[in-house]
Design a protein around this motif. Structure first.
Motif, short mmCIF file in Angstrom:
data_model
loop_
_atom_site.label_atom_id
_atom_site.label_comp_id
_atom_site.label_asym_id
_atom_site.label_seq_id
_atom_site.Cartn_x
_atom_site.Cartn_y
_atom_site.Cartn_z
N GLU A 199 12.83 -13.00 11.90
CA GLU A 199 11.52 -13.58 12.20
C GLU A 199 10.84 -13.93 10.89
N THR A 252 4.94 -3.74 8.26
CA THR A 252 4.98 -4.32 6.92
C THR A 252 5.34 -3.21 5.95
N ARG A 268 11.15 -11.01 8.27
CA ARG A 268 11.82 -9.79 8.72
C ARG A 268 13.31 -10.11 8.74
N TRP A 283 8.67 -5.92 7.70
CA TRP A 283 8.22 -7.24 7.27
C TRP A 283 7.99 -7.18 5.77
N ASP A 306 -4.64 -8.70 9.32
CA ASP A 306 -3.91 -8.51 10.57
C ASP A 306 -2.39 -8.57 10.31
N LEU A 307 -1.93 -7.75 9.37
CA LEU A 307 -0.50 -7.70 9.04
C LEU A 307 0.27 -6.96 10.13
N PRO A 308 1.55 -7.28 10.31
CA PRO A 308 2.35 -6.53 11.28
C PRO A 308 2.38 -5.05 10.90
N GLY A 309 2.42 -4.18 11.90
CA GLY A 309 2.45 -2.74 11.65
C GLY A 309 3.64 -2.31 10.81
N PHE A 331 0.72 -14.44 8.31
CA PHE A 331 -0.11 -13.38 8.88
C PHE A 331 -1.37 -13.25 8.05
#
Length: 172
Positions: A138, A151, A59, A66, A146-149, A142
């Motif tokens: 950051e 992305t 990020r 992300w 379960d990727l960051p929202g 991942f």
């Protein structure tokens, strides 16, 4: 139950478009590169840990979302050299075997002259976790499920093309 309707593709792209000073700064960089080189070329690395089924994402401090690590290919560099440099800078990652060029994309979101090569990197070492700096806010691995929202849509498309059999798009 969630009553909020899912965003369509255009709304999703708008959510990650650069606005304000970061957007102005990005346009100034592109104007500089237009004078310096008429077409820009970039690389992105899809660093995949097969055992953990996880991908390395970053990020940035200056754009939302992300995304896969990477950056511009400088004058005199090969795409692979630029990829190695960018992964080292953005993730403390060294490539242990020849990366696989998966696809090339026209990045029309950036400009009318930007192209990005996507490499799959499965043989690598990370010397230390990437700590935040002026460029990277950051970074981390991942799991694909379960990727960051936040992305980015382009990152999700590249992952779907690589791992889910989605048809490759000519556009980033």
């Amino acid at each position: 139950m969630n009553d909020i309707a899912p965003l369509n593709d255009i709304d999703q792209e708008k959510a990650f478009r650069q606005t304000g000073w970061p957007g102005v700064r990005a346009r100034l960089f592109h104007m500089f590169f237009l004078v310096r080189r008429p077409m820009t070329l970039g690389v992105r690395g899809l660093v995949f840990d097969r055992a953990e089924r996880s991908v390395f994402l970053i990020r940035h401090t200056y754009v939302p979302g992300w995304q896969l690590p990477g950056g511009g290919v400088e004058l005199g560099e090969t795409m692979e050299y630029a990829l190695r440099r960018e992964l080292s800078e953005e993730g403390n990652i060294s490539i242990a075997a020849t990366p696989v060029l998966k696809s090339m994309h026209f990045n029309r979101q950036a400009s009318r002259r930007d192209h990005v090569g996507l490499y799959l990197v499965e043989h690598f070492a990370q010397s230390a976790p990437k700590l935040p700096d002026r460029e990277i806010a950051e970074a981390g691995f991942f799991r694909l499920d379960d990727l960051p929202g936040a992305t980015t849509p382009a990152t999700r498309r590249r992952l779907a093309e690589t791992f889910d059999g989605a048809a490759p798009s000519p556009y980033w």
